[in-house]
Design a protein around this motif. Structure first.
Motif, PDB file in Angstrom:
ATOM      1  N   VAL A  60       0.570  -1.386  -0.406  1.00 16.23           N
ATOM      2  CA  VAL A  60      -0.250  -0.022  -0.069  1.00 16.23           C
ATOM      3  C   VAL A  60       0.695   1.035   0.054  1.00 16.23           C
ATOM      4  O   VAL A  60       0.466   2.057  -0.775  1.00 16.23           O
ATOM      5  CB  VAL A  60      -0.835  -0.126   1.349  1.00 16.23           C
TER       6      VAL A  60
ATOM      7  N   ARG B 142       3.469   1.361  -1.335  1.00 14.71           N
ATOM      8  CA  ARG B 142       4.591   1.702  -2.297  1.00 14.71           C
ATOM      9  C   ARG B 142       3.301   2.397  -3.069  1.00 14.71           C
ATOM     10  O   ARG B 142       4.431   3.015  -4.161  1.00 14.71           O
ATOM     11  CB  ARG B 142       4.930   0.343  -2.890  1.00 14.71           C
ATOM     12  N   VAL B 143       2.564   1.918  -3.479  1.00 16.81           N
ATOM     13  CA  VAL B 143       1.419   2.639  -4.542  1.00 16.81           C
ATOM     14  C   VAL B 143       1.387   4.088  -3.725  1.00 16.81           C
ATOM     15  O   VAL B 143       1.152   4.696  -5.097  1.00 16.81           O
ATOM     16  CB  VAL B 143      -0.006   1.651  -4.514  1.00 16.81           C
TER      17      VAL B 143
ATOM     18  N   LYS C 164       4.125   5.523  -5.408  1.00 18.23           N
ATOM     19  CA  LYS C 164       4.152   5.720  -6.743  1.00 18.23           C
ATOM     20  C   LYS C 164       2.724   6.753  -7.312  1.00 18.23           C
ATOM     21  O   LYS C 164       3.210   8.034  -8.477  1.00 18.23           O
ATOM     22  CB  LYS C 164       3.507   4.618  -7.359  1.00 18.23           C
TER      23      LYS C 164
ATOM     24  N   PHE D 294      -7.158   8.283  -2.158  1.00 22.06           N
ATOM     25  CA  PHE D 294      -7.059   7.663  -3.801  1.00 22.06           C
ATOM     26  C   PHE D 294      -8.781   9.175  -3.888  1.00 22.06           C
ATOM     27  O   PHE D 294      -8.827   9.349  -4.989  1.00 22.06           O
ATOM     28  CB  PHE D 294      -7.912   6.763  -4.628  1.00 22.06           C
TER      29      PHE D 294
ATOM     30  N   THR E 135      -7.475  12.106  -6.712  1.00 17.92           N
ATOM     31  CA  THR E 135      -8.385  11.511  -7.968  1.00 17.92           C
ATOM     32  C   THR E 135      -8.952  12.748  -7.945  1.00 17.92           C
ATOM     33  O   THR E 135      -9.652  13.272  -9.049  1.00 17.92           O
ATOM     34  CB  THR E 135      -9.218  10.158  -7.897  1.00 17.92           C
TER      35      THR E 135
ATOM     36  N   TYR F  79      -6.801  15.357  -9.578  1.00 23.55           N
ATOM     37  CA  TYR F  79      -6.728  14.945 -11.018  1.00 23.55           C
ATOM     38  C   TYR F  79      -7.801  15.394 -11.822  1.00 23.55           C
ATOM     39  O   TYR F  79      -7.829  15.609 -12.721  1.00 23.55           O
ATOM     40  CB  TYR F  79      -6.859  13.706 -11.189  1.00 23.55           C
TER      41      TYR F  79
ATOM     42  N   LYS G 263      -6.063   7.856 -18.733  1.00 26.73           N
ATOM     43  CA  LYS G 263      -6.289   7.172 -17.506  1.00 26.73           C
ATOM     44  C   LYS G 263      -4.838   6.484 -17.526  1.00 26.73           C
ATOM     45  O   LYS G 263      -4.256   6.198 -16.132  1.00 26.73           O
ATOM     46  CB  LYS G 263      -6.792   6.236 -17.689  1.00 26.73           C
TER      47      LYS G 263
ATOM     48  N   PHE H 177      -2.860   8.458 -14.437  1.00 30.02           N
ATOM     49  CA  PHE H 177      -3.477   8.682 -13.275  1.00 30.02           C
ATOM     50  C   PHE H 177      -2.674   7.077 -12.291  1.00 30.02           C
ATOM     51  O   PHE H 177      -2.312   6.736 -11.408  1.00 30.02           O
ATOM     52  CB  PHE H 177      -5.014   7.849 -13.509  1.00 30.02           C
ATOM     53  N   ILE H 178      -2.305   6.040 -13.235  1.00 26.95           N
ATOM     54  CA  ILE H 178      -2.320   4.837 -12.837  1.00 26.95           C
ATOM     55  C   ILE H 178      -0.549   4.374 -13.071  1.00 26.95           C
ATOM     56  O   ILE H 178      -0.103   4.235 -11.861  1.00 26.95           O
ATOM     57  CB  ILE H 178      -2.971   3.424 -13.798  1.00 26.95           C
TER      58      ILE H 178
ATOM     59  N   LEU I 128       3.748  -0.540 -13.892  1.00 28.26           N
ATOM     60  CA  LEU I 128       2.598  -1.553 -13.363  1.00 28.26           C
ATOM     61  C   LEU I 128       4.084  -2.444 -13.451  1.00 28.26           C
ATOM     62  O   LEU I 128       4.179  -2.261 -14.580  1.00 28.26           O
ATOM     63  CB  LEU I 128       2.036  -1.922 -14.256  1.00 28.26           C
ATOM     64  N   SER I 129       4.433  -2.961 -12.106  1.00 31.67           N
ATOM     65  CA  SER I 129       5.267  -4.673 -11.891  1.00 31.67           C
ATOM     66  C   SER I 129       4.283  -5.532 -12.998  1.00 31.67           C
ATOM     67  O   SER I 129       4.551  -6.983 -12.090  1.00 31.67           O
ATOM     68  CB  SER I 129       4.877  -4.737 -10.387  1.00 31.67           C
ATOM     69  N   THR I 130       4.865  -5.665 -13.867  1.00 31.37           N
ATOM     70  CA  THR I 130       4.188  -7.029 -14.743  1.00 31.37           C
ATOM     71  C   THR I 130       5.420  -7.845 -15.090  1.00 31.37           C
ATOM     72  O   THR I 130       6.498  -6.893 -14.703  1.00 31.37           O
ATOM     73  CB  THR I 130       3.702  -6.196 -16.059  1.00 31.37           C
TER      74      THR I 130
END
Lengths: 169, 169
Positions: free
Chosen positions: B6, B8-9, B12, B138, B142, B145, B157, B160-161, B164-166
């Motif tokens: 949490v 970490r996000v 970011k 958030f 938001t 934003y 979007k 906003f995001i 990602l850790s893909t």
């Protein structure tokens, strides 16, 4: 904070969203306009309208529940145009979320989540929740709230947050 | 999804917020107005302005890090009025978050979190994160934003995001 905690808060927040819609209905009545005018309201011409914010929030909750539990996501076409149809969509969504219990979510954090839009790449379940599902879900419900707020519906932060699991002692 | 995930996000997303402010600066320059006009913009007359949304998002991140780690929350008066001051606040916040590591967050889910506004009642750490910190954080980013978006700043979007850790394979 487990995947089950996240789905529980998604369900609660979708319930809160229904209450904002109740307040929007009262506001529309008091100001003598059709509440469904607000279903098409948006904050910028190239941004989703209220109804699409509701659809998107519902989808984020649905996909989180499906991907993290391994249950298939029920399909729902984006055909809603009215507040009444949005309420129906929310109820279908919370009904689906209610079918996913803690047992279904065992090992959710380590699940391999590979939605089609990642084109073959994947995210750990916990990363999907933290980086995709949670930010997107709250993005769409907050924007839905902001659209109503901007249009004069009397909402406050406690309407957004709702009830808390406080304890005493 | 751990407390560390949490935070970490949150870190970011505060970084993403700085990039939205960069885009707001470019937009203001192109349209020949002072970007700090947007610092006082809001979506409804009785809603927080942009600068207060930034302060509130920073506070939510700070308190989550402090309450969940047991570290004292640094005090920051809400004196910001400009974009430059908002950036400074965000940097102080992400610097504080960087001092909280996974070890500090051991047992975070079971911590007893009793902020003064709960007036003697408390929340389990995981409930505080899921029901208070995450929705509020958030909500405020938001809304920040949305204020920029409503004022014609070209954001989408993916702004906003963010990343990602893909993984692959």
């Amino acid at each position: 904070m487990t995947a089950h905690d996240v789905l529980r808060v998604f369900t609660k927040t979708l319930g809160n969203l229904e209450k904002w819609m109740d307040k929007a209905g009262e506001s529309a009545k008091a100001r003598a306009f059709e509440v469904d005018v607000l279903a098409q309201a948006r904050l910028a011409p190239d941004q989703f309208a209220f109804v699409q914010q509701v659809q998107s929030a519902c989808d984020q909750a649905k996909y989180a529940a499906a991907y993290l539990s391994g249950k298939p996501a029920p399909s729902h076409p984006d055909t809603e145009r009215t507040f009444a149809e949005c309420r129906e969509r929310i109820r279908k969504r919370t009904s689906f979320l209610a079918t996913v219990d803690e047992k279904d979510l065992a090992g959710a954090d380590e699940r391999k989540v590979a939605p089609p839009w990642l084109q073959g790449r994947w995210l750990r379940g916990s990363d999907y929740l933290a980086e995709v599902a949670v930010p997107n879900f709250f993005f769409h419900v907050t924007t839905a709230y902001a659209i109503l707020r901007h249009n004069g519906v009397a909402l406050g932060k406690m309407d957004f947050i709702g009830s808390l699991s406080t304890r005493e002692g």
